[in-house]
Scaffold this motif. Structure first.
Motif, PDB file in Angstrom:
ATOM      1  N   ARG A  31      48.635  45.717  43.798  1.00 21.42           N
ATOM      2  CA  ARG A  31      48.405  46.724  42.899  1.00 21.42           C
ATOM      3  C   ARG A  31      49.207  46.378  41.668  1.00 21.42           C
ATOM      4  O   ARG A  31      50.423  46.161  41.673  1.00 21.42           O
ATOM      5  CB  ARG A  31      49.056  48.026  43.496  1.00 21.42           C
ATOM      6  N   GLY A  32      48.413  46.557  40.541  1.00 20.36           N
ATOM      7  CA  GLY A  32      49.160  45.993  39.181  1.00 20.36           C
ATOM      8  C   GLY A  32      49.494  44.678  39.051  1.00 20.36           C
ATOM      9  O   GLY A  32      49.826  44.191  38.126  1.00 20.36           O
ATOM     10  N   ASN A  33      49.060  43.690  40.022  1.00 17.56           N
ATOM     11  CA  ASN A  33      49.400  42.387  40.021  1.00 17.56           C
ATOM     12  C   ASN A  33      48.164  41.731  39.815  1.00 17.56           C
ATOM     13  O   ASN A  33      48.247  40.124  39.729  1.00 17.56           O
ATOM     14  CB  ASN A  33      50.373  41.952  40.939  1.00 17.56           C
ATOM     15  N   VAL A  34      46.902  42.176  39.727  1.00 19.82           N
ATOM     16  CA  VAL A  34      45.904  41.212  39.933  1.00 19.82           C
ATOM     17  C   VAL A  34      44.696  41.728  38.706  1.00 19.82           C
ATOM     18  O   VAL A  34      44.593  43.157  38.579  1.00 19.82           O
ATOM     19  CB  VAL A  34      44.955  41.256  41.107  1.00 19.82           C
ATOM     20  N   ALA A  35      43.869  40.825  38.384  1.00 19.92           N
ATOM     21  CA  ALA A  35      42.738  41.359  37.495  1.00 19.92           C
ATOM     22  C   ALA A  35      41.520  41.976  38.233  1.00 19.92           C
ATOM     23  O   ALA A  35      41.008  43.071  37.858  1.00 19.92           O
ATOM     24  CB  ALA A  35      42.203  40.382  36.676  1.00 19.92           C
ATOM     25  N   GLY A  36      41.442  41.862  39.557  1.00 24.17           N
ATOM     26  CA  GLY A  36      40.551  42.669  40.527  1.00 24.17           C
ATOM     27  C   GLY A  36      40.749  41.753  41.807  1.00 24.17           C
ATOM     28  O   GLY A  36      41.158  40.764  41.897  1.00 24.17           O
ATOM     29  N   ILE A  37      39.988  42.441  42.635  1.00 26.96           N
ATOM     30  CA  ILE A  37      39.803  42.013  44.093  1.00 26.96           C
ATOM     31  C   ILE A  37      38.289  41.673  44.377  1.00 26.96           C
ATOM     32  O   ILE A  37      37.505  42.467  44.029  1.00 26.96           O
ATOM     33  CB  ILE A  37      40.231  42.857  45.008  1.00 26.96           C
TER      34      ILE A  37
END
Length: 152
Positions: free
Chosen positions: A71-77
Motif C-alpha cells: 500500500r502506497g509503495n508500488v505502481a500496481g500489483i
C-alpha cells in the motif's frame, strides 16, 4: 536541478503451487518456470524504466501481508492468486485497499476448466483480468500497469 525520484516498482505476486511451474500439469500451465515468468515481467517493465519485485508463497496470510506492505509503495500489483482466486475473500479484501491498479493473471483459461475455477473473488475488484495467454499474460499485465501509471 530537481532530484529525480525513482519509479515505484510493479509487484508481481504468485500464489500456491506456482513455484512448481514447468513441472505441474504442463498441459494447462506449459513448461515455462516461475523464473521465466519473472524474466518476462522484468523485460516488460524495463521498457518503461520500471523495476519488478516478484514474490511467491503457498500461504494465504503471507500474500495478504505482502499486499498490505505494498500500500502506497508500488505502481500496481500483478497477481496470480492460484487456487486462492476461488476461495479467498481475505485476499480479495486486502487487494481492495490498494490505491494502485490490480491485474489478475491466470496462465490457463479458467473459464474452460472445471466449474469451480470459473468464479474468482479477485476478478470483481481487479482493474483487469488476463487468462489463457500462458505466461505472456504476465507481460501484458505489467505493461498495462506501466501504461496506466503513465510510464509510457
Amino acid at each position: 536541478m530537481p532530484l529525480m525520484t525513482p519509479s515505484l516498482p510493479v509487484l508481481v505476486l504468485n500464489g500456491p503451487n506456482l513455484n512448481l511451474l514447468g513441472q505441474r500439469q504442463p498441459e494447462f500451465y506449459g513448461r515455462d518456470t516461475l523464473d521465466d515468468v519473472v524474466s518476462r515481467c522484468e523485460a516488460a517493465a524495463e521498457k518503461f524504466g520500471v523495476v519488478v519485485e516478484a514474490k511467491q508463497s503457498n500461504h494465504e496470510g503471507q500474500l495478504i501481508d505482502w499486499v498490505h506492505e505494498a500500500r502506497g509503495n508500488v505502481a500496481g500489483i500483478v497477481i496470480n492468486p492460484g487456487g486462492y482466486s476461488h476461495t479467498s475473500v481475505a485476499l480479495r479484501d486486502a487487494l481492495v485497499t490498494l490505491d494502485a491498479p490490480v491485474v489478475e493473471v491466470h496462465i490457463s483459461n479458467i473459464h474452460s476448466r472445471e466449474e469451480f475455477r470459473h468464479h474468482s473473488y479477485v476478478s470483481g475488484i481487479a482493474d483487469a483480468v488476463i487468462c489463457g495467454l500462458g505466461i505472456d499474460g504476465y507481460s501484458a499485465a505489467v505493461e498495462f500497469v506501466c501504461i496506466r501509471e503513465g510510464k509510457n
